[in-house]
Structure formats: C-alpha cells, structure tokens
Scaffold this motif. Structure first.
Motif, mmCIF file in Angstrom:
data_model
loop_
_atom_site.group_PDB
_atom_site.id
_atom_site.type_symbol
_atom_site.label_atom_id
_atom_site.label_comp_id
_atom_site.label_asym_id
_atom_site.label_seq_id
_atom_site.Cartn_x
_atom_site.Cartn_y
_atom_site.Cartn_z
ATOM 1 N N UNK A 187 0.822 -1.209 0.000
ATOM 2 C CA UNK A 187 0.000 0.000 0.000
ATOM 3 C C UNK A 187 0.858 1.262 0.000
ATOM 4 N N UNK A 188 2.030 1.189 0.629
ATOM 5 C CA UNK A 188 2.900 2.367 0.709
ATOM 6 C C UNK A 188 3.794 2.516 -0.520
ATOM 7 N N UNK A 189 3.703 1.558 -1.486
ATOM 8 C CA UNK A 189 4.512 1.634 -2.695
ATOM 9 C C UNK A 189 5.952 1.244 -2.495
ATOM 10 N N UNK A 190 6.224 0.455 -1.467
ATOM 11 C CA UNK A 190 7.610 0.102 -1.150
ATOM 12 C C UNK A 190 8.295 -0.706 -2.257
ATOM 13 N N UNK A 191 7.637 -1.671 -2.914
ATOM 14 C CA UNK A 191 8.346 -2.423 -3.975
ATOM 15 C C UNK A 191 8.909 -1.490 -5.057
ATOM 16 N N UNK A 192 8.091 -0.574 -5.539
ATOM 17 C CA UNK A 192 8.541 0.342 -6.587
ATOM 18 C C UNK A 192 9.665 1.250 -6.076
ATOM 19 N N UNK A 193 9.541 1.675 -4.776
ATOM 20 C CA UNK A 193 10.573 2.545 -4.194
ATOM 21 C C UNK A 193 11.925 1.830 -4.130
ATOM 22 N N UNK A 194 11.905 0.547 -3.834
ATOM 23 C CA UNK A 194 13.161 -0.198 -3.748
ATOM 24 C C UNK A 194 13.832 -0.288 -5.123
ATOM 25 N N UNK A 195 13.043 -0.537 -6.180
ATOM 26 C CA UNK A 195 13.618 -0.596 -7.530
ATOM 27 C C UNK A 195 14.188 0.762 -7.924
ATOM 28 N N UNK A 196 13.463 1.822 -7.575
ATOM 29 C CA UNK A 196 13.937 3.165 -7.906
ATOM 30 C C UNK A 196 15.226 3.471 -7.155
ATOM 31 N N UNK A 197 15.283 3.035 -5.900
ATOM 32 C CA UNK A 197 16.493 3.244 -5.103
ATOM 33 C C UNK A 197 17.673 2.512 -5.708
ATOM 34 N N UNK A 198 17.420 1.288 -6.184
ATOM 35 C CA UNK A 198 18.496 0.506 -6.813
ATOM 36 C C UNK A 198 19.011 1.209 -8.060
ATOM 37 N N UNK A 199 18.121 1.768 -8.853
ATOM 38 C CA UNK A 199 18.522 2.491 -10.061
ATOM 39 C C UNK A 199 19.310 3.748 -9.700
ATOM 40 N N UNK A 200 18.838 4.466 -8.691
ATOM 41 C CA UNK A 200 19.471 5.734 -8.319
ATOM 42 C C UNK A 200 20.819 5.533 -7.663
ATOM 43 N N UNK A 201 20.971 4.456 -6.914
ATOM 44 C CA UNK A 201 22.183 4.278 -6.127
ATOM 45 C C UNK A 201 23.026 3.086 -6.576
ATOM 46 N N UNK A 202 22.563 2.380 -7.567
ATOM 47 C CA UNK A 202 23.318 1.244 -8.071
ATOM 48 C C UNK A 202 23.091 -0.027 -7.277
ATOM 49 N N UNK A 203 22.340 0.080 -6.148
ATOM 50 C CA UNK A 203 22.138 -1.113 -5.312
ATOM 51 C C UNK A 203 21.122 -0.779 -4.216
ATOM 52 N N UNK A 204 20.296 -1.742 -3.886
ATOM 53 C CA UNK A 204 19.392 -1.600 -2.730
ATOM 54 C C UNK A 204 19.612 -2.808 -1.822
ATOM 55 N N UNK A 205 19.686 -2.521 -0.527
ATOM 56 C CA UNK A 205 19.975 -3.601 0.433
ATOM 57 C C UNK A 205 19.207 -3.322 1.719
ATOM 58 N N UNK A 206 18.582 -4.358 2.286
ATOM 59 C CA UNK A 206 17.884 -4.192 3.570
ATOM 60 C C UNK A 206 17.568 -5.555 4.184
ATOM 61 N N UNK A 207 17.163 -5.486 5.469
ATOM 62 C CA UNK A 207 16.590 -6.642 6.153
ATOM 63 C C UNK A 207 15.149 -6.279 6.467
ATOM 64 N N UNK A 208 14.201 -7.100 6.015
ATOM 65 C CA UNK A 208 12.786 -6.751 6.177
ATOM 66 C C UNK A 208 11.932 -7.998 6.143
ATOM 67 N N UNK A 209 10.672 -7.829 6.512
ATOM 68 C CA UNK A 209 9.721 -8.933 6.473
ATOM 69 C C UNK A 209 9.241 -9.158 5.040
ATOM 70 N N UNK A 210 9.140 -10.411 4.638
ATOM 71 C CA UNK A 210 8.589 -10.779 3.341
ATOM 72 C C UNK A 210 7.530 -11.863 3.549
ATOM 73 N N UNK A 211 6.706 -12.071 2.509
ATOM 74 C CA UNK A 211 5.565 -12.973 2.626
ATOM 75 C C UNK A 211 5.755 -14.188 1.716
#
Length: 542
Positions: free
Chosen positions: A76-100
């Motif tokens: 709902x918060x658009x986090x999947x798209x934000x992570x892809x955008x972050x990867x494009x902007x910074x060359x990499x996205x990395x985190x520890x988070x809950x997944x389903x």
C-alpha cells in the motif's frame, strides 16, 4: 555462407550450454532465492532456492509482479517500486525486512537488488538475491533481550549497592575485590585494594576489642569467607582516613558456584559506634535502676513489715479496751437499765452497736495482717469443695430468701485451702449481701477460658456499682455503698486481693449500677476439673 551458418550454430550451442550451466549453478544454490525482474518488476527467472524460501514454483511465479512478496502494508505504501527506484538511483538496494511466502506466513529476509544494463546502458531489469534470516534475527533478538536484561540487572544492582545503608564488598576466589559500594568506602575510609589478603588488616587498620591489637589476619571475615566459613564479628577501625576510628559490625559468608565450590566471599558491615555508646549508657542506667529497685524493694518490704506489725499491734491492743467497753455497757444495761430513761437506753444501745462494729473491724484488720505474715501451705485443692464449705457456712444468711445458686464444675488449683476459703467467703457473702433487694437473687460461680487462661468468676444480679469507682474497690476501708444500706468494714476485698496475689494470681471486677457485678480471679496453676489424680493427692473424697 555454409561456414557462417556453422559458426552461428556453434555460437548458439555454446550460449545454450552456458545458460544451462548458469541455470544449474543457480538451482544448486538452495539457501538463496536468486531471480531476475524486468524493468517493471515482473519475475523473469526463478531458482530452486527461491522455490524453497518463498514457496512458489517457477511455473507459478514467472511473469508475476514481485510485489506479492511484500506485506499488504508495504504494498500500500509503494515500497516495492521505491526499492527498484532506489536501486537504479544508487546502483544497489539492500535491507533486512519482512517478506511474505506463498502460504501467507512472513519471514525475515536479507535482500539485495541490483539493476542490470545492456552494452548501450539501457536498463534491462534487476537481479534480486534474498536469504531467509529469520533464525538469525530471532537469535539476535534473544541476544539483544538478554543484553538489555543484563544491563538492567546491572543497573539495578548498582543502584541497590549505591543506596544501601550498609557497606557491601565481595571478593573472587583469588581475593580480588569485585564489589565495593560507596558506603563501604565511607565506613572503612578507603576503597578496594589490590593488596594480598595478608595485608588487609594493616591496610584498613582493623583491631580487636582492645582497639590496640591488630585483628588476626586469618580471622578477618573476608578471609574466613574464602575458606568457606560464615562469620559475624565486631571490630574497631582506625586508619589515616579515620583518625578517631569507629566500631563496625561485619557479617560475611562464602559465595559458591553451582557445584557448591567456593568461588569468592561477600561481607556486609555497618557503623555501630553510636549503638555501642547507647548500649553502654543503657547498661549503666540499667545497673543504676536495678540498684534503685533493690533499695526501693528493701524499703517497701521493711515498710510493709512495719505496717503489718503496727496493724497487728494496734488491732490486738484495741481488743482489751473494746472488751471493757462491751462488758461494762452490758453490766450497766443489766443492773441499771430499769433506772435509765428511754434516751439513756438509746445511747447505751448505740455504744454497744458501735463496740460490736469496732470489734468486727479489729478482727478484719487482724485477719488482713495475719495474711501478710501467713506462710502459704500449698497443696492441690478442689475449688468445688471449698465453695460448698462456704455455702454451708452461709446457710443462716440464706434462710428465708429466694436465691438461685448455680455452681459450675470448678478446677483444681495449687493453693492454701484455708486462705482460698477466705477468698470465697468474702466474695459469696458479698453476693448474698448485695442481692438482698432482689425478689429472686441469682448467684453463679463458674470457670471460663480467657486468653488461654482459666478464670474463675463469681457473678450476681445485685445492686452492682459504677465502674468509675472500680480503682477503689480493693483498697482498705474503701466502701462503695452506705453503711446504712449494707453493713461491712471495707476490708474484705482488700483481704481477697492480698490472698490472690499471694498465690501469684490476679483479681478484677466488672459491674453496672443496679444490674449486678462479676468478680474474676486467677489462681496460678489450675488443673482440669476432672483431675481424679489431683483429688487423690489432696486427700479429698466425693
């Protein structure tokens, strides 16, 4: 042209073999989910590790958007798209988070997203690597909670040590001080030392009771604790920081591990300088008080003996003149009565009545004095028989009256039978006397358990008295009723109290004006009312 076709086929075969080897390599990695996304986030590839971790087969997931791996809140918060955008902007996205997972359960994942570009720099998609770190996160949480609990306990222990009114020190098995709270430093004047145990006495200035001799090293409580011994002692402390010195009380004991092996020692101590001074002053005052009590007791005993002797002497000496007055007044009435006028006979009668009352008073005073000088002849005595004898003696006073006399089962006591009879003669004769105004007199003698003690009571429904005068009840010559209403000398209850006290007991009364009175008494050692053995000892028969 044939050569070109052959080369192309060879290249395609080599590419196929390379892709096959790459696929086999990825499927061989079971602990990581490794897959590719197109620029819009749709799944392009899926390895066996991804199936194991997320639960989807490649047939189910390829072509689906990767957002389904996120919680509903993250979607709902658009986090999947934000992570892809972050990867494009910074060359990499990395985190520890809950997944389903496919079955809806969640897990902690370590995720790395990397954008992929072709040779011309055009974004072709993303590579995503995920690893299930749930167990590691849980372990980290346990470690974190344990660390926080340990820090909290350490802080609490420090707070307790700092707020204690007592000094507290602890040593490990090597004699090294590991705890030394602020009060310990204040009391001993010095902090923890690294000196060996053999030098503690001299370093801290510890002395025995004479305040001169150093405290024996092997008897220092901390040292004894390291030997596995618990101890408590007092010692005097004086060192450069405590020039005047003071007294301390130390309690120490060993510390043991789970196997019961001594692994150190702990000691608590307090400054008792003022307490020792107070105890010394109290001992001095007690000694002085004991001396004063001894002196006062001797003075009272002497005064009582003198008073008893005086009372006996006066009472005895009054008998002779009273006999003379009684005798001569009787002779006067017999010889000259006919010659005396009516007024003279009235005066003569009053002289004779006064003489009789004076004689009774003298007899009562003599009895009271005799009781003080009487040596107790103790024997087991049944109060039943004592009361029955008294009632028999009172038979003339009971004639012509309606009296309900109720005698309960009374106990055996260790006492003087003659004196105990005097007690009940006074109490029962008073009950008979003060119930005279009642149409039906009720007198009850019984025994009750009060606060674990057998208490004998004599109760009546007579005229009673006001409790505000109860403190005068047992005084000599103290009467709460007019002589015109009820005869008496005011010595009887004083006699009863002296006898009861002589037996180690006590007597008291409860009453209400015009509603009767109850007298309660204890007589030291009492025995059950059915004590046949006691009857045999006293020689009584039924």
């Amino acid at each position: 042209m044939r050569a070109d076709i052959t080369e192309r086929k060879l290249a395609e075969e080599a590419l196929r073999l390379s892709e096959e080897r790459f696929r086999l390599l990825l499927d061989g990695v079971k602990d990581f989910a490794i897959y590719m996304l197109d620029p819009q986030g749709r799944v392009l590839s899926w390895n066996a590790g991804a199936t194991r971790i997320k639960g989807y087969s490649s047939e189910e997931i390829i072509g689906e958007n990767f957002s389904r791996f996120y919680t509903s809140e993250a979607q709902a918060s658009g986090k999947p798209e934000q992570e892809l955008q972050h990867a494009v902007s910074n060359g990499r996205f990395e985190e520890q988070a809950l997944r389903v997972r496919k079955d809806g359960t969640t897990f902690w994942a370590y995720i790395v997203i990397t954008p992929m570009y072709d040779e011309s720099g055009v974004l072709r998609g993303f590579s995503k690597v995920a690893r299930d770190i749930t167990e590691r996160r849980q372990a980290e949480e346990v470690v974190k909670e344990t660390r926080e609990a340990l820090e909290s306990q350490t802080l609490m222990l420090r707070s307790v040590l700092d707020s204690m009114a007592e000094g507290l020190v602890a040593v490990d098995e090597n004699g090294k001080f590991v705890i030394w709270n602020p009060v310990a430093k204040k009391i001993l004047g010095l902090g923890a030392t690294d000196l060996p145990a053999q030098e503690w006495t001299g370093h801290y200035g510890l002395y025995i009771a004479d305040m001169v001799t150093p405290f024996p090293v092997d008897q220092v409580p901390w040292v004894r604790a390291l030997r596995g011994q618990a101890s408590s002692t007092q010692m005097f402390v004086r060192n450069p920081e405590l020039e005047e010195g003071h007294w301390i009380e130390v309690t120490a004991g060993p510390l043991r591990d789970k196997q019961g092996v001594v692994c150190g020692g702990v000691a608590a101590f307090r400054d008792i300088t003022q307490r020792r001074a107070d105890e010394g002053e109290i001992r001095k005052l007690n000694n002085e008080l004991e001396e004063r009590v001894i002196q006062r007791t001797a003075q009272l005993e002497a005064a009582n003996k003198e008073l008893e002797a005086f009372t006996y002497s006066v009472s005895h000496d009054l008998r002779a003149p009273l006999r003379h007055i009684a005798g001569f007044s009787k002779m006067l009435g017999e010889t000259c009565g006919s010659a005396l006028p009516e007024e003279g006979l009235h005066y003569l009668g009053r002289i004779q009545d006064g003489t009789r009352r004076m004689g009774t008073l003298v007899d009562d005073l003599l009895n009271l004095a005799r009781i003080g000088r009487h040596e107790l002849r103790l024997q087991v005595t049944g109060l039943d028989s004592v009361v029955k004898d008294v009632i028999a003696d009172l038979a003339p006073d009971l004639e012509g009256r309606k009296i309900e006399l109720k005698i309960g089962k009374l106990p055996y006591v260790e006492g003087d039978p003659a004196l105990l009879k005097v007690v009940f003669q006074n109490l029962l004769s008073n009950a008979v006397k003060y119930t005279r105004p009642r149409a039906t007199a009720m007198i009850d003698v019984s025994v009750d358990q009060i606060a674990g003690e057998q208490v004998v009571s004599v109760r009546d429904n007579g005229v009673g008295f006001s409790m505000k005068y109860a403190d005068k009840l047992f005084g000599v010559f103290q009467r709460l009723h007019r002589a015109e209403d009820f005869e008496g000398t005011g010595v009887g209850l004083a006699t009863v109290q002296r006898i009861v006290q002589k037996h180690g007991g006590r007597i008291w009364a409860e009453a209400e004006l015009d509603k009767g009175a109850t007298f309660y008494l204890t007589l030291g050692s009492t025995k059950p009312a059915n004590a046949s053995k006691a009857m045999a000892m006293s020689g009584e028969t039924g």
